[in-house]
Design a protein around this motif. Sequence first.
Motif, PDB file in Angstrom:
ATOM      1  N   MET A 179       0.827  -1.190   0.000  1.00 48.29           N
ATOM      2  CA  MET A 179       0.000   0.000   0.000  1.00 48.29           C
ATOM      3  C   MET A 179       0.878   1.264   0.000  1.00 48.29           C
ATOM      4  O   MET A 179       0.576   2.229  -0.668  1.00 48.29           O
ATOM      5  CB  MET A 179      -0.926  -0.041   1.219  1.00 48.29           C
ATOM      6  N   LYS A 180       1.975   1.209   0.786  1.00 48.00           N
ATOM      7  CA  LYS A 180       2.879   2.347   0.873  1.00 48.00           C
ATOM      8  C   LYS A 180       3.500   2.651  -0.488  1.00 48.00           C
ATOM      9  O   LYS A 180       3.622   3.814  -0.877  1.00 48.00           O
ATOM     10  CB  LYS A 180       3.965   2.050   1.912  1.00 48.00           C
ATOM     11  N   ASP A 181       3.882   1.587  -1.232  1.00 42.72           N
ATOM     12  CA  ASP A 181       4.464   1.780  -2.561  1.00 42.72           C
ATOM     13  C   ASP A 181       3.460   2.401  -3.524  1.00 42.72           C
ATOM     14  O   ASP A 181       3.825   3.244  -4.337  1.00 42.72           O
ATOM     15  CB  ASP A 181       4.960   0.453  -3.127  1.00 42.72           C
ATOM     16  N   LEU A 182       2.213   1.999  -3.424  1.00 43.16           N
ATOM     17  CA  LEU A 182       1.172   2.555  -4.281  1.00 43.16           C
ATOM     18  C   LEU A 182       0.984   4.042  -4.001  1.00 43.16           C
ATOM     19  O   LEU A 182       0.896   4.851  -4.929  1.00 43.16           O
ATOM     20  CB  LEU A 182      -0.151   1.804  -4.082  1.00 43.16           C
ATOM     21  N   LEU A 183       0.945   4.408  -2.733  1.00 45.69           N
ATOM     22  CA  LEU A 183       0.790   5.814  -2.365  1.00 45.69           C
ATOM     23  C   LEU A 183       1.990   6.638  -2.837  1.00 45.69           C
ATOM     24  O   LEU A 183       1.825   7.738  -3.376  1.00 45.69           O
ATOM     25  CB  LEU A 183       0.613   5.958  -0.853  1.00 45.69           C
ATOM     26  N   THR A 184       3.181   6.095  -2.678  1.00 43.38           N
ATOM     27  CA  THR A 184       4.384   6.786  -3.148  1.00 43.38           C
ATOM     28  C   THR A 184       4.335   6.979  -4.654  1.00 43.38           C
ATOM     29  O   THR A 184       4.658   8.048  -5.172  1.00 43.38           O
ATOM     30  CB  THR A 184       5.653   6.002  -2.751  1.00 43.38           C
ATOM     31  N   THR A 185       3.897   5.955  -5.369  1.00 40.77           N
ATOM     32  CA  THR A 185       3.776   6.041  -6.825  1.00 40.77           C
ATOM     33  C   THR A 185       2.769   7.116  -7.227  1.00 40.77           C
ATOM     34  O   THR A 185       3.022   7.905  -8.144  1.00 40.77           O
ATOM     35  CB  THR A 185       3.366   4.678  -7.411  1.00 40.77           C
ATOM     36  N   LEU A 186       1.652   7.170  -6.541  1.00 38.37           N
ATOM     37  CA  LEU A 186       0.636   8.189  -6.839  1.00 38.37           C
ATOM     38  C   LEU A 186       1.154   9.593  -6.546  1.00 38.37           C
ATOM     39  O   LEU A 186       0.960  10.516  -7.342  1.00 38.37           O
ATOM     40  CB  LEU A 186      -0.646   7.925  -6.047  1.00 38.37           C
ATOM     41  N   LEU A 187       1.814   9.760  -5.409  1.00 38.76           N
ATOM     42  CA  LEU A 187       2.383  11.071  -5.083  1.00 38.76           C
ATOM     43  C   LEU A 187       3.414  11.484  -6.125  1.00 38.76           C
ATOM     44  O   LEU A 187       3.460  12.644  -6.550  1.00 38.76           O
ATOM     45  CB  LEU A 187       3.014  11.055  -3.695  1.00 38.76           C
ATOM     46  N   ASN A 188       4.217  10.530  -6.560  1.00 37.48           N
ATOM     47  CA  ASN A 188       5.232  10.827  -7.567  1.00 37.48           C
ATOM     48  C   ASN A 188       4.589  11.219  -8.897  1.00 37.48           C
ATOM     49  O   ASN A 188       5.072  12.114  -9.587  1.00 37.48           O
ATOM     50  CB  ASN A 188       6.169   9.644  -7.753  1.00 37.48           C
ATOM     51  N   LEU A 189       3.516  10.567  -9.240  1.00 39.03           N
ATOM     52  CA  LEU A 189       2.800  10.878 -10.478  1.00 39.03           C
ATOM     53  C   LEU A 189       2.403  12.355 -10.541  1.00 39.03           C
ATOM     54  O   LEU A 189       2.474  12.987 -11.596  1.00 39.03           O
ATOM     55  CB  LEU A 189       1.558   9.981 -10.600  1.00 39.03           C
ATOM     56  N   PHE A 190       2.040  12.909  -9.398  1.00 43.86           N
ATOM     57  CA  PHE A 190       1.608  14.304  -9.325  1.00 43.86           C
ATOM     58  C   PHE A 190       2.718  15.257  -8.884  1.00 43.86           C
ATOM     59  O   PHE A 190       2.471  16.434  -8.625  1.00 43.86           O
ATOM     60  CB  PHE A 190       0.401  14.433  -8.399  1.00 43.86           C
ATOM     61  N   GLY A 191       3.929  14.756  -8.777  1.00 41.19           N
ATOM     62  CA  GLY A 191       5.053  15.603  -8.381  1.00 41.19           C
ATOM     63  C   GLY A 191       5.060  15.953  -6.904  1.00 41.19           C
ATOM     64  O   GLY A 191       5.671  16.942  -6.505  1.00 41.19           O
ATOM     65  N   LEU A 192       4.409  15.142  -6.075  1.00 41.41           N
ATOM     66  CA  LEU A 192       4.312  15.424  -4.644  1.00 41.41           C
ATOM     67  C   LEU A 192       5.160  14.488  -3.780  1.00 41.41           C
ATOM     68  O   LEU A 192       5.188  14.639  -2.563  1.00 41.41           O
ATOM     69  CB  LEU A 192       2.848  15.351  -4.195  1.00 41.41           C
ATOM     70  N   ALA A 193       5.839  13.544  -4.411  1.00 42.42           N
ATOM     71  CA  ALA A 193       6.720  12.653  -3.650  1.00 42.42           C
ATOM     72  C   ALA A 193       7.998  13.410  -3.296  1.00 42.42           C
ATOM     73  O   ALA A 193       8.344  14.411  -3.912  1.00 42.42           O
ATOM     74  CB  ALA A 193       7.060  11.414  -4.481  1.00 42.42           C
ATOM     75  N   TRP A 194       8.696  12.908  -2.293  1.00 43.63           N
ATOM     76  CA  TRP A 194       9.954  13.525  -1.856  1.00 43.63           C
ATOM     77  C   TRP A 194      11.125  12.857  -2.558  1.00 43.63           C
ATOM     78  O   TRP A 194      11.124  11.649  -2.774  1.00 43.63           O
ATOM     79  CB  TRP A 194      10.107  13.396  -0.343  1.00 43.63           C
ATOM     80  N   TRP A 195      12.113  13.665  -2.908  1.00 42.17           N
ATOM     81  CA  TRP A 195      13.331  13.202  -3.560  1.00 42.17           C
ATOM     82  C   TRP A 195      14.525  13.808  -2.861  1.00 42.17           C
ATOM     83  O   TRP A 195      14.457  14.913  -2.331  1.00 42.17           O
ATOM     84  CB  TRP A 195      13.347  13.631  -5.024  1.00 42.17           C
ATOM     85  N   VAL A 196      15.632  13.076  -2.871  1.00 43.20           N
ATOM     86  CA  VAL A 196      16.906  13.596  -2.394  1.00 43.20           C
ATOM     87  C   VAL A 196      17.633  14.120  -3.630  1.00 43.20           C
ATOM     88  O   VAL A 196      17.865  13.373  -4.586  1.00 43.20           O
ATOM     89  CB  VAL A 196      17.754  12.494  -1.716  1.00 43.20           C
ATOM     90  N   GLU A 197      17.932  15.415  -3.625  1.00 45.46           N
ATOM     91  CA  GLU A 197      18.692  16.029  -4.711  1.00 45.46           C
ATOM     92  C   GLU A 197      20.118  16.254  -4.220  1.00 45.46           C
ATOM     93  O   GLU A 197      20.324  16.900  -3.195  1.00 45.46           O
ATOM     94  CB  GLU A 197      18.080  17.365  -5.119  1.00 45.46           C
ATOM     95  N   ILE A 198      21.082  15.707  -4.930  1.00 47.17           N
ATOM     96  CA  ILE A 198      22.485  15.879  -4.568  1.00 47.17           C
ATOM     97  C   ILE A 198      23.203  16.532  -5.745  1.00 47.17           C
ATOM     98  O   ILE A 198      23.187  16.008  -6.861  1.00 47.17           O
ATOM     99  CB  ILE A 198      23.154  14.548  -4.199  1.00 47.17           C
ATOM    100  N   VAL A 199      23.822  17.673  -5.464  1.00 49.60           N
ATOM    101  CA  VAL A 199      24.584  18.394  -6.470  1.00 49.60           C
ATOM    102  C   VAL A 199      26.055  18.286  -6.090  1.00 49.60           C
ATOM    103  O   VAL A 199      26.423  18.530  -4.937  1.00 49.60           O
ATOM    104  CB  VAL A 199      24.157  19.876  -6.530  1.00 49.60           C
ATOM    105  N   THR A 200      26.890  17.900  -7.050  1.00 48.20           N
ATOM    106  CA  THR A 200      28.325  17.794  -6.808  1.00 48.20           C
ATOM    107  C   THR A 200      29.062  18.777  -7.708  1.00 48.20           C
ATOM    108  O   THR A 200      28.648  19.015  -8.849  1.00 48.20           O
ATOM    109  CB  THR A 200      28.842  16.359  -7.066  1.00 48.20           C
ATOM    110  N   GLU A 201      30.135  19.350  -7.169  1.00 46.91           N
ATOM    111  CA  GLU A 201      30.961  20.262  -7.961  1.00 46.91           C
ATOM    112  C   GLU A 201      31.875  19.480  -8.899  1.00 46.91           C
ATOM    113  O   GLU A 201      32.099  19.885 -10.033  1.00 46.91           O
ATOM    114  CB  GLU A 201      31.792  21.152  -7.038  1.00 46.91           C
ATOM    115  N   THR A 202      32.456  18.376  -8.383  1.00 51.12           N
ATOM    116  CA  THR A 202      33.330  17.537  -9.187  1.00 51.12           C
ATOM    117  C   THR A 202      32.921  16.088  -8.995  1.00 51.12           C
ATOM    118  O   THR A 202      33.054  15.581  -7.879  1.00 51.12           O
ATOM    119  CB  THR A 202      34.813  17.710  -8.763  1.00 51.12           C
ATOM    120  N   PRO A 203      32.390  15.422  -9.980  1.00 50.20           N
ATOM    121  CA  PRO A 203      32.037  15.967 -11.273  1.00 50.20           C
ATOM    122  C   PRO A 203      30.844  16.910 -11.143  1.00 50.20           C
ATOM    123  O   PRO A 203      30.078  16.816 -10.180  1.00 50.20           O
ATOM    124  CB  PRO A 203      31.661  14.730 -12.087  1.00 50.20           C
TER     125      PRO A 203
END
Length: 94
Positions: free
Chosen positions: A1-25
């Motif tokens: 059920m949790k995976d389904l909810l995460t998938t639905l939230l992601n579909l609408f751009g409401l899921a959480w993501w970890v964004e990592i920016v690196t200088e090198t590379p």
Amino acid sequence: MKDLLTTLLNLFGLAWWVEIVTETPACTYYFGPFLDAKAAEGAKTGYVEDLEQEGAQGIKVALKRLKPTNLTVDGDLGEKPSQGIMRALRGQFQ
């Protein structure tokens, strides 16, 4: 059920993501999706460790609600966040 909810939230751009920016590379990586910020927070350390082991430097981490179109964006190629090269790291969800 949790995976389904995460998938639905992601579909609408409401899921959480970890964004990592690196200088090198010069890259931006997206890891997720996650149901909530707490889950994303708990996972980010592993992603940072993987990038450090690969030699990445200048690492900046943010938790965001978004819907990335690509999981890796290579800044050295002058790509925009909507473009990129996929790269699988340990623990990566797709």
